[in-house]
Design a protein around this motif. Structure first.
Motif, short mmCIF file in Angstrom:
data_model
loop_
_atom_site.label_atom_id
_atom_site.label_comp_id
_atom_site.label_asym_id
_atom_site.label_seq_id
_atom_site.Cartn_x
_atom_site.Cartn_y
_atom_site.Cartn_z
N THR A 78 -3.13 14.62 -1.31
CA THR A 78 -3.00 14.02 -2.63
C THR A 78 -3.82 12.75 -2.71
O THR A 78 -4.05 12.07 -1.72
CB THR A 78 -1.53 13.71 -2.97
OG1 THR A 78 -1.05 12.79 -2.00
CG2 THR A 78 -0.68 14.96 -2.99
N ILE A 79 -4.23 12.42 -3.92
CA ILE A 79 -5.01 11.21 -4.19
C ILE A 79 -4.11 10.25 -4.95
O ILE A 79 -3.54 10.62 -5.97
CB ILE A 79 -6.26 11.55 -5.03
CG1 ILE A 79 -7.09 12.62 -4.34
CG2 ILE A 79 -7.09 10.30 -5.26
CD1 ILE A 79 -8.17 13.21 -5.21
N PRO A 80 -3.96 9.02 -4.47
CA PRO A 80 -3.10 8.07 -5.16
C PRO A 80 -3.58 7.77 -6.58
O PRO A 80 -4.78 7.60 -6.82
CB PRO A 80 -3.18 6.80 -4.30
CG PRO A 80 -3.82 7.19 -3.02
CD PRO A 80 -4.58 8.45 -3.27
N ALA A 81 -2.65 7.71 -7.52
CA ALA A 81 -2.99 7.43 -8.92
C ALA A 81 -3.67 6.07 -9.05
O ALA A 81 -4.53 5.90 -9.91
CB ALA A 81 -1.74 7.49 -9.79
N SER A 82 -3.32 5.11 -8.20
CA SER A 82 -3.94 3.78 -8.28
C SER A 82 -5.44 3.86 -8.01
O SER A 82 -6.22 3.09 -8.57
CB SER A 82 -3.27 2.82 -7.29
OG SER A 82 -3.39 3.32 -5.97
N PHE A 83 -5.86 4.78 -7.16
CA PHE A 83 -7.29 4.99 -6.90
C PHE A 83 -7.96 5.67 -8.09
O PHE A 83 -9.05 5.27 -8.52
CB PHE A 83 -7.46 5.84 -5.63
CG PHE A 83 -8.88 6.20 -5.33
CD1 PHE A 83 -9.75 5.27 -4.79
CD2 PHE A 83 -9.36 7.48 -5.58
CE1 PHE A 83 -11.08 5.61 -4.51
CE2 PHE A 83 -10.67 7.82 -5.31
CZ PHE A 83 -11.52 6.88 -4.77
N ILE A 84 -7.32 6.68 -8.64
CA ILE A 84 -7.85 7.45 -9.76
C ILE A 84 -8.06 6.57 -10.99
O ILE A 84 -9.01 6.75 -11.74
CB ILE A 84 -6.90 8.61 -10.12
CG1 ILE A 84 -6.68 9.53 -8.92
CG2 ILE A 84 -7.41 9.41 -11.31
CD1 ILE A 84 -7.89 10.22 -8.43
N GLN A 85 -7.19 5.60 -11.20
CA GLN A 85 -7.24 4.75 -12.39
C GLN A 85 -8.56 3.99 -12.51
O GLN A 85 -8.95 3.62 -13.60
CB GLN A 85 -6.09 3.74 -12.37
CG GLN A 85 -4.75 4.39 -12.56
CD GLN A 85 -3.62 3.39 -12.43
OE1 GLN A 85 -3.84 2.22 -12.14
NE2 GLN A 85 -2.40 3.85 -12.65
#
Length: 81
Positions: A1-8
């Motif tokens: 999974t990819i952390p949402a904080s990175f995706i933002q």
């Protein structure tokens, strides 16, 4: 999974060899729903030359986008096998 904080913080995403598999749709949906700063997503859709690709594109376009000004671009790639 990819952390949402990175995706933002991502501004542009390019996905190659999209074949319409369910896990690929889920990834695209996750990225669109969590990409606050996303300006452009390019999806390279692999299709058979005799098939339509509009079903995959319409499904992706129906996903909710976190970024109001995110542009989704589709690039057609042919699978001749």
């Amino acid at each position: 999974t990819i952390p949402a904080s990175f995706i933002q913080h991502l501004k542009e995403i390019e996905i190659e060899h999209f074949r319409g598999q369910e896990d690929q749709f889920k990834l695209v949906e996750y990225l669109l729903e969590n990409g606050k700063s996303l300006k452009k997503m390019t999806v390279g859709v692999v299709i058979k030359p005799w098939l339509s690709w509009s079903e995959e594109c319409n499904r992706i376009l129906s996903f909710r986008k976190c970024s109001k000004d995110c542009q989704v671009v589709f690039v057609r790639t042919y699978d001749w096998d």
